[in-house]
Design an enzyme around this catalytic site. Structure first.
Site, short mmCIF file in Angstrom:
data_model
loop_
_atom_site.label_atom_id
_atom_site.label_comp_id
_atom_site.label_asym_id
_atom_site.label_seq_id
_atom_site.Cartn_x
_atom_site.Cartn_y
_atom_site.Cartn_z
N ASN A 9 1.58 5.87 17.28
CA ASN A 9 2.72 5.35 16.52
C ASN A 9 3.89 5.19 17.47
O ASN A 9 4.49 6.17 17.89
CB ASN A 9 3.06 6.35 15.39
CG ASN A 9 4.34 5.97 14.67
OD1 ASN A 9 4.81 4.84 14.75
ND2 ASN A 9 4.91 6.92 13.95
N TRP A 10 4.18 3.96 17.81
CA TRP A 10 5.23 3.71 18.81
C TRP A 10 6.64 3.83 18.22
O TRP A 10 7.62 3.77 18.94
CB TRP A 10 5.05 2.33 19.44
CG TRP A 10 3.78 2.17 20.22
CD1 TRP A 10 2.75 3.07 20.32
CD2 TRP A 10 3.40 1.04 21.01
NE1 TRP A 10 1.76 2.57 21.12
CE2 TRP A 10 2.12 1.32 21.57
CE3 TRP A 10 4.01 -0.17 21.31
CZ2 TRP A 10 1.46 0.42 22.39
CZ3 TRP A 10 3.34 -1.07 22.13
CH2 TRP A 10 2.08 -0.76 22.67
N LYS A 11 6.73 3.92 16.92
CA LYS A 11 8.02 4.01 16.23
C LYS A 11 8.93 2.84 16.67
O LYS A 11 8.43 1.78 17.01
CB LYS A 11 8.69 5.36 16.47
CG LYS A 11 7.74 6.53 16.29
CD LYS A 11 8.46 7.84 16.17
CE LYS A 11 7.46 8.97 16.22
NZ LYS A 11 8.00 10.22 15.74
N HIS A 94 5.15 7.81 6.38
CA HIS A 94 5.57 8.63 7.53
C HIS A 94 6.83 9.40 7.14
O HIS A 94 7.69 8.89 6.42
CB HIS A 94 5.83 7.74 8.74
CG HIS A 94 5.99 8.52 10.00
ND1 HIS A 94 7.15 9.19 10.32
CD2 HIS A 94 5.12 8.77 11.02
CE1 HIS A 94 6.98 9.81 11.49
NE2 HIS A 94 5.76 9.57 11.93
N GLU A 96 9.47 9.99 8.64
CA GLU A 96 10.74 9.34 8.98
C GLU A 96 11.09 8.29 7.92
O GLU A 96 12.27 8.06 7.64
CB GLU A 96 10.65 8.73 10.39
CG GLU A 96 10.69 9.84 11.45
CD GLU A 96 9.94 9.51 12.73
OE1 GLU A 96 9.63 8.34 12.97
OE2 GLU A 96 9.66 10.47 13.50
N GLU A 164 1.02 15.73 8.99
CA GLU A 164 2.07 15.83 10.01
C GLU A 164 3.19 16.74 9.52
O GLU A 164 4.07 16.28 8.77
CB GLU A 164 2.65 14.44 10.30
CG GLU A 164 1.65 13.43 10.79
CD GLU A 164 2.33 12.33 11.59
OE1 GLU A 164 1.97 12.17 12.75
OE2 GLU A 164 3.23 11.67 11.05
N GLY A 170 8.06 15.07 16.94
CA GLY A 170 9.08 14.73 17.93
C GLY A 170 9.89 15.91 18.41
O GLY A 170 10.93 15.75 19.05
N SER A 210 3.83 16.29 17.84
CA SER A 210 3.92 16.74 19.23
C SER A 210 2.56 16.94 19.90
O SER A 210 2.37 17.88 20.69
CB SER A 210 4.77 18.02 19.33
OG SER A 210 6.09 17.75 18.89
N GLY A 231 2.83 10.26 18.45
CA GLY A 231 4.08 9.51 18.61
C GLY A 231 4.45 9.38 20.07
O GLY A 231 3.94 8.52 20.79
N GLY A 232 5.32 10.25 20.55
CA GLY A 232 5.88 10.16 21.90
C GLY A 232 4.84 9.95 23.00
O GLY A 232 5.03 9.09 23.88
#
Ligand code: PEP
Length: 251
Positions: A9-11, A94, A96, A164, A170, A210, A231-232
């Site tokens: 997930n590149w956000k 998600h 966010e 999640e 993150g 993470s 993600g990251g």
């Protein structure tokens, strides 16, 4: 046997040029890895270019969100019909989106319905916030989120859920393998209660929060965890490749 999945997930990261460069770099190693369903979820504006780069490879494309209406006066929104020609999967719910954009349980339910109607495979995200975790409410929260998201919806073949915990996203503070496995086991039992044993045995439930190349093995060694939503670490080609390679070796 459930085919493991690793989805990136590149956000809200990468310009068009950065996105195509990242996928080009990833493709040097990614295509050859077998035994894992590999997915990248770039921003909307890069989907078309990345779809072209992924043509003929084993890497699949997902979007990060959609709106539940098919078309109309919804300025700035992206409809399921627009995505259907572009990608196969879509992340829905998600944390966010829930936290910053008002995606309530009812909205998530409408988005899942819309995705399925358009032939997209949803990756449904659920997970508890830190205060809910500390109050011992994890099981209650994820059970309720799953019920609301899937209310009135038949079991979707190939269904994917990502557990999640919000406090792990993150933050660099991942859950432990055991914590994630325990909650994912509970989510699988919930799927069994809602849809029966066959569905529960088949549903893939990913861990997200993470995940890095350094902690991937801890998660993939657990019996209930079928992969990861990353993600990251999915923004670095070498790290994402390492996560996928390790997964293919363990699962
Ligand atoms: C995510 O965005 O779904 C996620 C898990 O992010 P990160 O891996 O950066 O915690």
């Amino acid at each position: 046997m459930r085919l493991p999945m690793i989805a990136g997930n590149w956000k809200m990261n990468t310009t068009l040029n950065e996105a195509t460069a990242l996928v080009t770099e990833m493709l040097k190693g990614l295509d050859a890895i077998e035994g894992v369903e590999k997915v990248v979820c770039p921003p909307f504006v890069s989907l078309a270019a990345i779809r072209d780069l992924l043509k003929g490879t084993s890497v699949k494309l997902g979007a990060q969100n959609l709106y539940f209406e098919e078309k109309g006066a919804y300025t700035g929104e992206i409809s399921p019909l627009m995505l259907a020609g572009l990608c196969e999967l879509v992340i829905i719910g998600h944390s966010e989106r829930r936290q910053y954009f008002g995606d309530t349980g009812e909205v998530v339910n409408r988005k899942i319905r819309a995705a399925l109607k358009a032939g997209l495979r949803p990756i449904l995200c659920i997970g508890e916030r830190l205060e809910e975790n500390e109050a011992g409410k994890t099981a209650e929260v994820v059970t309720e989120q799953l019920k609301l998201a899937m209310d009135g919806i038949d079991y979707p073949p190939g269904f994917i859920i990502a557990y999640e915990p919000v406090w792990a996203i993150g933050t660099g503070k991942a859950a432990t393998g055991e914590q994630a496995d325990e909650t994912i086991g509970l989510v699988r039992r919930n799927v069994s209660d809602m849809y029966g044993k066959e569905a529960a045995d088949g549903v893939r439930i990913l861990y997200g929060g993470s995940v890095t190349a350094a902690n991937t093995a801890e998660f993939m060694r657990q019996s209930e965890i079928d992969g990861a939503l990353v993600g990251g670490a999915s923004l670095k080609a070498a790290d994402f490749l390492s996560i996928i390679k390790q997964t293919s070796e363990i699962l």
